[in-house]
Design a protein around this motif. Structure first.
Motif, PDB file in Angstrom:
ATOM      1  N   THR A 406     -16.686   1.742   9.197  1.00  0.00           N
ATOM      2  CA  THR A 406     -16.676   1.183  10.548  1.00  0.00           C
ATOM      3  C   THR A 406     -15.299   0.654  10.904  1.00  0.00           C
ATOM      4  O   THR A 406     -14.820   0.834  12.028  1.00  0.00           O
ATOM      5  CB  THR A 406     -17.706   0.045  10.662  1.00  0.00           C
ATOM      6  OG1 THR A 406     -18.997   0.566  10.344  1.00  0.00           O
ATOM      7  CG2 THR A 406     -17.716  -0.541  12.067  1.00  0.00           C
ATOM      8  N   SER A 407     -14.639   0.010   9.935  1.00  0.00           N
ATOM      9  CA  SER A 407     -13.316  -0.574  10.185  1.00  0.00           C
ATOM     10  C   SER A 407     -12.504  -0.549   8.910  1.00  0.00           C
ATOM     11  O   SER A 407     -13.015  -0.868   7.823  1.00  0.00           O
ATOM     12  CB  SER A 407     -13.466  -2.014  10.693  1.00  0.00           C
ATOM     13  OG  SER A 407     -12.217  -2.626  10.864  1.00  0.00           O
ATOM     14  N   ILE A 408     -11.229  -0.195   9.021  1.00  0.00           N
ATOM     15  CA  ILE A 408     -10.317  -0.143   7.880  1.00  0.00           C
ATOM     16  C   ILE A 408      -9.059  -0.928   8.241  1.00  0.00           C
ATOM     17  O   ILE A 408      -8.510  -0.777   9.333  1.00  0.00           O
ATOM     18  CB  ILE A 408      -9.930   1.311   7.512  1.00  0.00           C
ATOM     19  CG1 ILE A 408     -11.184   2.145   7.218  1.00  0.00           C
ATOM     20  CG2 ILE A 408      -8.991   1.325   6.323  1.00  0.00           C
ATOM     21  CD1 ILE A 408     -10.875   3.602   6.898  1.00  0.00           C
ATOM     22  N   SER A 409      -8.587  -1.764   7.325  1.00  0.00           N
ATOM     23  CA  SER A 409      -7.362  -2.536   7.554  1.00  0.00           C
ATOM     24  C   SER A 409      -6.134  -1.652   7.385  1.00  0.00           C
ATOM     25  O   SER A 409      -6.226  -0.491   6.966  1.00  0.00           O
ATOM     26  CB  SER A 409      -7.288  -3.699   6.563  1.00  0.00           C
ATOM     27  OG  SER A 409      -6.966  -3.198   5.257  1.00  0.00           O
ATOM     28  N   ARG A 410      -4.979  -2.244   7.674  1.00  0.00           N
ATOM     29  CA  ARG A 410      -3.719  -1.527   7.420  1.00  0.00           C
ATOM     30  C   ARG A 410      -3.592  -1.267   5.920  1.00  0.00           C
ATOM     31  O   ARG A 410      -3.634  -2.188   5.111  1.00  0.00           O
ATOM     32  CB  ARG A 410      -2.541  -2.370   7.912  1.00  0.00           C
ATOM     33  CG  ARG A 410      -1.176  -1.727   7.666  1.00  0.00           C
ATOM     34  CD  ARG A 410      -0.078  -2.566   8.268  1.00  0.00           C
ATOM     35  NE  ARG A 410       0.069  -3.850   7.604  1.00  0.00           N
ATOM     36  CZ  ARG A 410       0.911  -4.076   6.579  1.00  0.00           C
ATOM     37  NH1 ARG A 410       1.647  -3.090   6.101  1.00  0.00           N
ATOM     38  NH2 ARG A 410       0.998  -5.279   6.057  1.00  0.00           N
ATOM     39  N   PRO A 411      -3.418  -0.011   5.500  1.00  0.00           N
ATOM     40  CA  PRO A 411      -3.269   0.285   4.075  1.00  0.00           C
ATOM     41  C   PRO A 411      -1.899  -0.149   3.564  1.00  0.00           C
ATOM     42  O   PRO A 411      -0.908  -0.138   4.305  1.00  0.00           O
ATOM     43  CB  PRO A 411      -3.427   1.807   4.009  1.00  0.00           C
ATOM     44  CG  PRO A 411      -3.042   2.290   5.377  1.00  0.00           C
ATOM     45  CD  PRO A 411      -3.414   1.204   6.333  1.00  0.00           C
ATOM     46  N   VAL A 412      -1.849  -0.556   2.293  1.00  0.00           N
ATOM     47  CA  VAL A 412      -0.591  -0.993   1.683  1.00  0.00           C
ATOM     48  C   VAL A 412      -0.426  -0.302   0.335  1.00  0.00           C
ATOM     49  O   VAL A 412      -1.400  -0.041  -0.365  1.00  0.00           O
ATOM     50  CB  VAL A 412      -0.553  -2.524   1.507  1.00  0.00           C
ATOM     51  CG1 VAL A 412      -0.494  -3.221   2.853  1.00  0.00           C
ATOM     52  CG2 VAL A 412      -1.743  -3.032   0.691  1.00  0.00           C
ATOM     53  N   TRP A 413       0.831  -0.025  -0.017  1.00  0.00           N
ATOM     54  CA  TRP A 413       1.133   0.656  -1.267  1.00  0.00           C
ATOM     55  C   TRP A 413       1.545  -0.348  -2.341  1.00  0.00           C
ATOM     56  O   TRP A 413       2.196  -1.349  -2.059  1.00  0.00           O
ATOM     57  CB  TRP A 413       2.256   1.670  -1.061  1.00  0.00           C
ATOM     58  CG  TRP A 413       1.853   2.874  -0.272  1.00  0.00           C
ATOM     59  CD1 TRP A 413       1.952   3.039   1.086  1.00  0.00           C
ATOM     60  CD2 TRP A 413       1.263   4.064  -0.776  1.00  0.00           C
ATOM     61  NE1 TRP A 413       1.467   4.267   1.452  1.00  0.00           N
ATOM     62  CE2 TRP A 413       1.036   4.929   0.332  1.00  0.00           C
ATOM     63  CE3 TRP A 413       0.912   4.509  -2.054  1.00  0.00           C
ATOM     64  CZ2 TRP A 413       0.472   6.187   0.174  1.00  0.00           C
ATOM     65  CZ3 TRP A 413       0.344   5.768  -2.209  1.00  0.00           C
ATOM     66  CH2 TRP A 413       0.128   6.592  -1.090  1.00  0.00           C
ATOM     67  N   LEU A 414       1.155  -0.050  -3.576  1.00  0.00           N
ATOM     68  CA  LEU A 414       1.639  -0.794  -4.735  1.00  0.00           C
ATOM     69  C   LEU A 414       2.904  -0.102  -5.228  1.00  0.00           C
ATOM     70  O   LEU A 414       2.845   1.002  -5.780  1.00  0.00           O
ATOM     71  CB  LEU A 414       0.572  -0.813  -5.845  1.00  0.00           C
ATOM     72  CG  LEU A 414      -0.664  -1.663  -5.556  1.00  0.00           C
ATOM     73  CD1 LEU A 414      -1.791  -1.293  -6.520  1.00  0.00           C
ATOM     74  CD2 LEU A 414      -0.331  -3.134  -5.671  1.00  0.00           C
TER      75      LEU A 414
END
Length: 606
Positions: A406-414
């Protein structure tokens, strides 16, 4: 009325002078006044490395209380003695002294102005409302708070009461003191040096900072000894799952010494691995901050080649990151560069045919030019899906995840030295997920109360994360042994913000956080919760997206650079301005005279 916590946030930069008057001895009236900054004995504006003496404030109640809350600062072995000088002799026994135990300072943030009430016996009752921040240990770490008090109450009396014959000094004394040694957050910032030390991650490819505090009163000659002793003692508890300490049974042989900028350190360290010894030299050099000079390291009395500290830090930099931000946003479903005066513009590192249906994005650029891109895209029936692509600029192939949310946050890389280990984190429908280059998402277990996770951010070193869950702020270490991703026990940070919604790393050991302080606000918060600086207190709407460009020893920015999205409107900091459509580059004019769209989900590529 300006709260002390705001003064404390600025105390390390600017000391606010002030003058107050004592409360009449026979008054029953409750009085509130502005606080004043701790005053150094013999100095009008403070700024010394030692906390003020009890007589520095004279008979000024407010200044005396401020100085009392700074008294423990400095050498931990003398903290009790310094506080006792503020306390009436007949009440000094109330101060708890743990024989043979470690001295811990109870660090508090004042929630409001202290309240003074004059009593009929010529004493004054003081009430201070506090927020417990943590306990400052002798090894420079600020661990989670133990005390639960939200208010402390004690009394003041003249230090030279009529006919007492106690002593001939003038000033004030504390009666009925708190049993713990109280240190205000303002005093922590004023009388301690921000002194992170560094530990290697598990595969020894990246140094990871561990926040510590060193009293300013400690001379350079002792600074080296304290830092090496901390390294031998190992990392902070919360950071331990993501780093490795020195080999077991490592001990210092005598104290570190220094003469004319030559610092000698002698360690009894198991093993004779020269690569490990060389990494230890780099570790020590960065842990000594900006200290100049040369290091003479000995392992079991065997000297190593002499190393220039500045040169070692220059040749073995902590991070590889451009020295200027490159900003981007989502505009009409595609990623576009943003252009601001004085900043280098960028180009979108994606092929045009894949740059579509984008809701938000997390894109990283390695020093060899390789691109790591994670896009949140619109899917069927208003749902969202993650797509991941890696390769040379421009990336043309993306792997679409199978799961829709339904909702996804801003993705971040390790961030990782080995691009084959590229992985990232994202929040979807209230849970934290790990993703890889195939676009596959797997849930990540968190040892947290059953509250929805709403935001995640990763540090420059790739071994620490910040989380918002249940409206609260947490930090945790990342363990990537075996190629997977696990999150160590999260540590909750204390902040006066409530109902937190977004977070990102703005420095090595500092976060930029969105929440509520009466109204939506954005604060800068230290990785242990001690520092709290309001950046914007009138945001006007809930922040649901936040992205920062981290200042660090490699790329120093004059102020925090971040962007955010509130109620569908994008803004930037420094100065706080709305991002306008004409600042979006590489766009086509609206068809048939339609109104231009709004920039959204701004982010940085570095």
């Amino acid at each position: 009325m300006r709260h002390w916590r705001l003064v404390g946030a600025l105390c390390g930069v600017l000391l606010l002078g002030g003058a107050g008057c004592g409360i009449p001895a026979e008054s029953d009236v409750t009085v509130e006044r502005r606080g004043v900054t701790a005053t150094e004995a013999g100095s009008a504006n403070g700024g010394g490395s030692e906390p003020p003496s009890p007589t520095a404030s004279g008979t000024d109640n407010e200044a005396f209380v401020r100085n009392f809350l700074a008294a423990p600062a400095g050498d931990a072995d003398r903290a009790h003695e310094r506080v006792k000088q503020f306390v009436a002799p007949e009440h000094r026994a109330r101060l708890e002294v743990k024989k043979g135990g470690e001295v811990g300072l109870t660090v508090v943030r004042l929630r409001d102005q202290p309240v003074f009430t004059g009593n009929s016996d010529s004493t004054t009752t003081v009430r201070i409302a506090v927020q417990q921040i943590g306990v400052l240990r002798a090894n420079g770490t600020l661990v989670p708070p133990v005390a639960t008090e939200t208010e402390y109450k004690f009394r003041l009396r003249s230090a030279a009461p009529s006919g007492a014959g106690d002593d001939d000094r003038t000033g004030l004394y504390v009666l009925d003191p708190p049993k713990v040694l109280l240190l205000s957050d303002a005093a922590l910032q004023q009388y301690y040096r921000d002194a992170p030390i560094y530990f290697w991650n598990s595969d020894r490819t990246q140094l990871v900072p561990d926040q510590r505090y060193l009293p300013l009163a400690v001379p350079k000659e002792r600074r080296v000894n304290e830092v090496v002793k901390w390294l031998v003692g190992g990392p902070s508890d919360w950071l331990r799952p993501g780093v490795v300490g020195l080999p077991e049974r490592t001990e210092m042989i005598n104290n570190a010494t220094g003469v004319d900028g030559r610092w000698e350190v002698n360690l009894d360290m198991p093993g004779d691995d020269q690569d490990r010894i060389d990494q230890l030299i780099t570790q020590i050099a960065h842990s000594l901050g900006d200290l100049p000079g040369v290091l003479e390291l000995k392992i079991r009395n065997n000297p190593q080649p002499v190393q220039d500290l500045i040169e070692r830090r220059r040749s073995e930099q902590l991070y590889q990151i451009p020295d200027s931000p490159q900003r981007f946003c989502v505009y009409d479903g595609s990623i576009h560069p943003l252009a601001f005066a004085g900043e280098a513009g960028g180009t979108v590192p994606l092929a045009a045919e894949v740059n579509r249906n984008v809701v938000s994005a997390g894109i990283g650029r390695k020093s060899n030019g390789e691109i790591f891109a994670a896009l949140v895209r619109t899917a069927s029936k208003g749902r969202q899906r993650l797509a991941v692509g890696t390769g040379t600029d421009p990336v043309a192939v993306f792997n679409q995840g199978r799961s829709e949310f339904t909702s996804i946050s801003r993705p971040v890389w390790l961030r990782a030295a080995d691009s084959r280990l590229a992985q990232g984190l994202v929040v979807a429908d209230g849970r934290l997920y790990r993703f890889d280059q195939s676009g596959r998402t797997d849930p990540v277990s968190l040892n947290l109360p059953s509250a929805a996770v709403t935001a995640v951010a990763t540090s420059l070193d790739g071994q620490r994360v910040a989380l918002v869950a249940g409206g609260r702020l947490y930090v945790a270490a990342v363990n990537r042994d075996g190629g997977g991703v696990s999150i160590g026990p999260p540590r909750q940070l204390v902040t006066s913000l409530t109902a937190l919604t977004a977070v990102d790393w703005v420095q090595e050991n500092r976060l930029v956080v969105a929440g509520t302080a009466g109204q939506p606000a954005i604060y800068e918060i230290g990785v242990d919760g001690a520092l709290e600086t309001p950046l914007k207190t009138d945001v006007g709407a809930k922040v649901n997206h936040l992205s920062a460009y981290p200042s660090n020893p490699t790329a120093l920015l004059p102020s925090a650079a971040f962007m955010y999205d509130a109620n569908g409107v994008a803004y930037r900091s420094s100065p706080f301005d709305r991002i306008q459509p004409d600042q979006v580059r590489q766009t086509a004019p609206p068809a048939n005279g339609a109104r231009p769209g709004n920039p959204s989900a701004p982010f940085f590529i570095y």
